[in-house]
Design a protein around this motif. Structure first.
Motif, PDB file in Angstrom:
ATOM      1  N   ARG A  68       0.809  -1.007   0.070  1.00 37.46           N
ATOM      2  CA  ARG A  68       0.072   0.227  -0.084  1.00 37.46           C
ATOM      3  C   ARG A  68       0.779   1.256   0.062  1.00 37.46           C
ATOM      4  N   LYS A  69       2.078   1.168   0.582  1.00 40.00           N
ATOM      5  CA  LYS A  69       2.830   2.411   0.585  1.00 40.00           C
ATOM      6  C   LYS A  69       3.102   2.883  -0.798  1.00 40.00           C
ATOM      7  N   LEU A  70       3.099   2.170  -1.730  1.00 36.54           N
ATOM      8  CA  LEU A  70       3.329   2.574  -3.239  1.00 36.54           C
ATOM      9  C   LEU A  70       2.189   3.385  -3.704  1.00 36.54           C
ATOM     10  N   VAL A  71       0.880   2.910  -3.268  1.00 36.01           N
ATOM     11  CA  VAL A  71      -0.138   4.038  -3.446  1.00 36.01           C
ATOM     12  C   VAL A  71      -0.022   5.246  -2.915  1.00 36.01           C
ATOM     13  N   GLU A  72       0.326   5.358  -1.523  1.00 39.33           N
ATOM     14  CA  GLU A  72       0.677   6.538  -1.057  1.00 39.33           C
ATOM     15  C   GLU A  72       1.644   7.446  -1.838  1.00 39.33           C
ATOM     16  N   LEU A  73       2.625   6.780  -2.058  1.00 38.22           N
ATOM     17  CA  LEU A  73       3.666   7.523  -2.896  1.00 38.22           C
ATOM     18  C   LEU A  73       2.972   7.973  -4.169  1.00 38.22           C
ATOM     19  N   GLY A  74       2.313   6.946  -4.969  1.00 40.54           N
ATOM     20  CA  GLY A  74       1.997   7.378  -6.194  1.00 40.54           C
ATOM     21  C   GLY A  74       0.874   8.607  -5.920  1.00 40.54           C
ATOM     22  N   ALA A  75       0.062   8.537  -4.976  1.00 38.84           N
ATOM     23  CA  ALA A  75      -0.786   9.565  -4.610  1.00 38.84           C
ATOM     24  C   ALA A  75      -0.263  11.133  -4.585  1.00 38.84           C
ATOM     25  N   ALA A  76       1.058  10.905  -3.819  1.00 39.99           N
ATOM     26  CA  ALA A  76       1.847  12.229  -3.633  1.00 39.99           C
ATOM     27  C   ALA A  76       2.154  12.558  -5.145  1.00 39.99           C
ATOM     28  N   TYR A  77       2.672  11.895  -5.811  1.00 38.34           N
ATOM     29  CA  TYR A  77       3.215  11.957  -7.041  1.00 38.34           C
ATOM     30  C   TYR A  77       2.040  12.780  -7.822  1.00 38.34           C
ATOM     31  N   LEU A  78       0.881  11.930  -8.077  1.00 33.63           N
ATOM     32  CA  LEU A  78      -0.295  12.505  -8.675  1.00 33.63           C
ATOM     33  C   LEU A  78      -0.858  13.939  -8.357  1.00 33.63           C
ATOM     34  N   ASP A  79      -0.690  14.045  -7.086  1.00 35.67           N
ATOM     35  CA  ASP A  79      -1.071  15.288  -6.620  1.00 35.67           C
ATOM     36  C   ASP A  79      -0.272  16.431  -7.025  1.00 35.67           C
ATOM     37  N   ARG A  80       0.831  16.215  -7.813  1.00 33.81           N
ATOM     38  CA  ARG A  80       1.495  17.201  -8.587  1.00 33.81           C
ATOM     39  C   ARG A  80       1.422  17.105  -9.952  1.00 33.81           C
ATOM     40  N   GLN A  81       0.550  16.402 -10.568  1.00 35.34           N
ATOM     41  CA  GLN A  81       0.353  16.165 -11.893  1.00 35.34           C
ATOM     42  C   GLN A  81      -0.799  16.982 -12.537  1.00 35.34           C
ATOM     43  N   ASP A  82      -0.699  17.290 -13.563  1.00 34.72           N
ATOM     44  CA  ASP A  82      -1.810  18.225 -14.296  1.00 34.72           C
ATOM     45  C   ASP A  82      -3.247  17.607 -14.217  1.00 34.72           C
ATOM     46  N   ASP A  83      -3.096  16.302 -14.234  1.00 39.22           N
ATOM     47  CA  ASP A  83      -4.549  15.669 -14.238  1.00 39.22           C
ATOM     48  C   ASP A  83      -5.277  15.951 -13.020  1.00 39.22           C
ATOM     49  N   VAL A  84      -4.513  15.599 -11.720  1.00 37.32           N
ATOM     50  CA  VAL A  84      -4.888  15.644 -10.643  1.00 37.32           C
ATOM     51  C   VAL A  84      -5.298  17.305 -10.118  1.00 37.32           C
ATOM     52  N   ARG A  85      -4.683  18.017 -10.631  1.00 40.05           N
ATOM     53  CA  ARG A  85      -4.775  19.414 -10.580  1.00 40.05           C
ATOM     54  C   ARG A  85      -5.935  19.827 -11.411  1.00 40.05           C
ATOM     55  N   GLU A  86      -6.292  19.362 -12.441  1.00 39.31           N
ATOM     56  CA  GLU A  86      -7.563  19.595 -13.262  1.00 39.31           C
ATOM     57  C   GLU A  86      -8.712  19.050 -12.507  1.00 39.31           C
ATOM     58  N   PHE A  87      -8.608  17.965 -11.659  1.00 36.33           N
ATOM     59  CA  PHE A  87      -9.583  17.286 -10.957  1.00 36.33           C
ATOM     60  C   PHE A  87     -10.044  18.373  -9.808  1.00 36.33           C
ATOM     61  N   TYR A  88      -8.958  18.839  -8.816  1.00 41.75           N
ATOM     62  CA  TYR A  88      -9.292  19.954  -7.996  1.00 41.75           C
ATOM     63  C   TYR A  88      -9.762  21.216  -8.667  1.00 41.75           C
ATOM     64  N   ARG A  89      -9.389  21.480  -9.587  1.00 46.75           N
ATOM     65  CA  ARG A  89      -9.705  22.834 -10.225  1.00 46.75           C
ATOM     66  C   ARG A  89     -11.136  22.804 -10.773  1.00 46.75           C
ATOM     67  N   PHE A  90     -11.614  21.614 -11.372  1.00 43.20           N
ATOM     68  CA  PHE A  90     -12.952  21.280 -11.871  1.00 43.20           C
ATOM     69  C   PHE A  90     -13.862  21.467 -10.815  1.00 43.20           C
ATOM     70  N   CYS A  91     -13.439  20.522  -9.492  1.00 45.79           N
ATOM     71  CA  CYS A  91     -14.516  20.552  -8.385  1.00 45.79           C
ATOM     72  C   CYS A  91     -14.644  21.976  -7.621  1.00 45.79           C
ATOM     73  N   GLU A  92     -13.593  22.650  -7.841  1.00 45.49           N
ATOM     74  CA  GLU A  92     -13.496  24.055  -7.167  1.00 45.49           C
ATOM     75  C   GLU A  92     -14.414  24.978  -8.035  1.00 45.49           C
ATOM     76  N   GLU A  93     -14.605  24.748  -9.350  1.00 43.43           N
ATOM     77  CA  GLU A  93     -15.329  25.704 -10.022  1.00 43.43           C
ATOM     78  C   GLU A  93     -16.739  25.119 -10.531  1.00 43.43           C
ATOM     79  N   SER A  94     -17.048  23.916 -10.031  1.00 42.56           N
ATOM     80  CA  SER A  94     -18.403  23.236 -10.298  1.00 42.56           C
ATOM     81  C   SER A  94     -19.599  23.969  -9.483  1.00 42.56           C
ATOM     82  N   PRO A  95     -20.688  24.004  -9.897  1.00 42.44           N
ATOM     83  CA  PRO A  95     -21.613  24.812  -8.985  1.00 42.44           C
ATOM     84  C   PRO A  95     -22.206  23.744  -7.771  1.00 42.44           C
ATOM     85  N   THR A  96     -21.883  22.494  -8.129  1.00 43.34           N
ATOM     86  CA  THR A  96     -22.768  21.566  -7.258  1.00 43.34           C
ATOM     87  C   THR A  96     -21.430  20.770  -6.449  1.00 43.34           C
ATOM     88  N   LEU A  97     -20.496  20.297  -7.126  1.00 43.28           N
ATOM     89  CA  LEU A  97     -19.345  19.611  -6.658  1.00 43.28           C
ATOM     90  C   LEU A  97     -18.549  20.405  -6.043  1.00 43.28           C
TER      91      LEU A  97
END
Length: 256
Positions: A68-97
């Motif tokens: 499982r530690k690999l998932v935690e490391l992967g999550a830390a990596y993904l948190d710095r990637q464009d796709d995850v940043r897009e996920f957060y940006r989309f949620c922050e700008e969505s009327p309901t999400l």
């Protein structure tokens, strides 16, 4: 002629993780790994022990799988990637999400692993953390991802007579009932969880489009309190989740 590694132990550990990742079953015995790495079994045993203590591998029956530690490391990596940043940006700008708890999860066998989470609803922060696992049969995102798999795959994962895990009186524990629920997901286009993992909590989930039905599977879900959940809110959440899923496409699962 290859250049000698400046840190042979690290190189060997990386080779062991690569071998486990490439294994068709995701599990290798000590003997198999020693043979794959062309090292003595004693050396392989010491290597696996060190990796297990670090959480990078875990025992699975007679063998070892990725930890499982690999998932935690992967999550830390993904948190710095464009796709995850897009996920957060989309949620922050969505009327309901923007006001909800939204998560990205990956299907791993019979479980899902949560990779990222947007916190927009303080009332449901008790839900799973990044890196946590959840039986796929118990959660909306798990059912949304399972519904993409071939019937043969589902039959192998959940054969008749198998007792599925239960967390509440509403949990699905029978494979036949689960298969019927997955057919409903396919027809409806999204999954709905009604207090199956946590009492008082409902969830909707969708799959992120991927190429084929056997590759890595990623999905999105929104967790909400049942007391304040309405059909109109469900309609809005599903529409915005599906928009987010299309926005993300499947770049994380395609290893670009």
């Amino acid at each position: 002629m290859s250049t000698p590694s400046p840190a042979p132990a690290v190189t060997r550990a990386a080779a062991a993780l690569d071998a486990l990742a490439a294994s068709p079953t995701g599990v290798m015995t000590l003997s198999d790994l020693a043979r794959e790495l062309e090292i003595p079994k004693s050396s392989a045993s010491n290597l696996l022990q060190a990796l297990e203590e670090a959480g990078l591998v875990r025992r699975q029956g007679p063998g070892y799988g990725l930890g499982r530690k690999l998932v935690e490391l992967g999550a830390a990596y993904l948190d710095r990637q464009d796709d995850v940043r897009e996920f957060y940006r989309f949620c922050e700008e969505s009327p309901t999400l923007v006001n909800e708890t939204v998560r990205i999860a990956m299907l791993d066998g019979e479980d899902v692993i949560y990779l990222a989470r947007y916190e927009g609803h303080p009332a449901v922060r008790f839900t799973s953390n990044i890196g946590d696992r959840m039986p796929a049969s118990l959660c909306a995102v798990g059912k949304a991802l399972l519904a993409r798999r071939h019937e043969k795959d589902i039959a192998e994962l959940f054969p008749d007579g198998k007792q599925l895990p239960a967390l509440t009186p509403h949990s699905i524990t029978d494979p036949a009932t689960l298969r019927a629920a997955l057919q409903e997901v396919q027809q409806r286009g999204y999954a709905f969880e009604d207090e199956e993992s946590t009492l008082g909590v409902v969830c909707v989930g969708v799959a992120i489009p991927t190429r084929g039905t056997h590759g890595a599977s990623l999905g999105l879900s929104v967790t909400a309190l049942k007391a304040t959940f309405t059909r109109e809110l469900e309609r809005k959440l599903v529409a915005e989740l599906q928009d987010l899923a299309r926005s993300l496409g499947a770049p994380m699962s395609l290893g670009r």
